[in-house]
Design an enzyme around this catalytic site. Sequence first.
Site, PDB file in Angstrom:
ATOM      1  N   ARG A  98      54.460  50.414 -20.587  1.00 17.41           N
ATOM      2  CA  ARG A  98      55.491  49.954 -19.660  1.00 17.41           C
ATOM      3  C   ARG A  98      55.229  48.546 -19.131  1.00 17.41           C
ATOM      4  NH1 ARG A  98      55.635  55.316 -16.036  1.00 17.41           N
ATOM      5  NH2 ARG A  98      53.516  55.446 -16.862  1.00 17.41           N
ATOM      6  N   LYS A 194      71.281  52.808 -12.540  1.00 18.89           N
ATOM      7  CA  LYS A 194      70.369  52.887 -11.401  1.00 18.89           C
ATOM      8  C   LYS A 194      69.720  51.529 -11.170  1.00 18.89           C
ATOM      9  CE  LYS A 194      66.115  53.928 -13.859  1.00 18.89           C
ATOM     10  NZ  LYS A 194      65.025  54.845 -14.151  1.00 18.89           N
ATOM     11  N   ARG A 196      65.900  49.820  -9.389  1.00 18.04           N
ATOM     12  CA  ARG A 196      64.566  50.097  -8.859  1.00 18.04           C
ATOM     13  C   ARG A 196      64.221  49.061  -7.800  1.00 18.04           C
ATOM     14  NH1 ARG A 196      61.406  53.838 -11.229  1.00 18.04           N
ATOM     15  NH2 ARG A 196      61.890  54.551 -13.342  1.00 18.04           N
ATOM     16  N   GLY A 227      60.619  60.974 -10.107  1.00 18.76           N
ATOM     17  CA  GLY A 227      61.620  60.521  -9.140  1.00 18.76           C
ATOM     18  C   GLY A 227      62.949  60.222  -9.795  1.00 18.76           C
TER      19      GLY A 227
END
Length: 314
Positions: A98, A194, A196, A227
């Site tokens: 990531r 979404k 972050r 989450g």
Amino acid sequence: MSNKKLKLFSANANPKLAQEIAEYLGLSVGAAKVIRFSDGEITMEIDESVRGADVFIIQPTCAPVNEHLMELLIMIDAIRRASARRITAVIPYYGYARQERKSRARDPISAKLVANLLTAAGARRVLAMDLHASAIQGFFDIPVDHLPGVPILADYYKKKNMENVVVVSPDLGGVTRARDLANRLETGIAIIDKRRPQPNVAEVMNIIGDIEGKTVIMADDIIDTAGTITLGAKALMERGAKEVHACCTHAVLSGPAIERLEQSVIKEVLITNTIPYDPKEKVCTKIKVLSVAPLLGEAIMRIHEDLSVSRLFD
């Protein structure tokens, strides 16, 4: 299969998966063990000859990621110095994946650093599953075989004969994965938009697509703190989904993940064993585990015999 020169080794990250792969191939895991000195340094004891062998080291770099990464690097070095013909690092879960790009000034690209370390240690090929970003293959100057986890997940859902299904990507970056699963299940897709505001924190902004009254399968590559997946499932149910299932290839399940999943509206969480999951340590009644050993075993056999790996998914 001629197995005279094919050898499998494993360090401490996921010996159970290594044993399953060995059983699939009709082999035994090589005699090796990790030694730790009192100051924390690591060394290896390889207790059989690997001279001229085609060696596959099965070691996901999961938590504790730095320990398992060092075990892998040191085992590669030890086997290279013992005159193995070729060393393939079988990394079902690629830690630091990531950190594959700079999102802010002065950020490291740690996924590239790990690729450099593996190559410098002596790996001549890498076999990985569901890299967080496909571009990570380009970080290596050696061949990389990248196996998708979606076919394994799709086969499971096909056998369940679920009706009125829609596959949902939990973010814009996972659309390709969601579309692949949807194509295999012959159904449509939807997307959760979404943002972050900070790492491991997600906020659902919008849902693109029709999910009302449908059985939803949320597909992701990694579930870490859970989450994103639990917040997304809640939003889907609030917007009229009949029920929500979740699946991923890599179940990191760090921090409050288990508690969040257990208390969520998700009906079932489908994961694979690229990362070891112990139901006694992490108790969650919703988790179902699939084995990737047959897929990895078949890929190892094909690499050893110089056959096409991509044909596995035709």
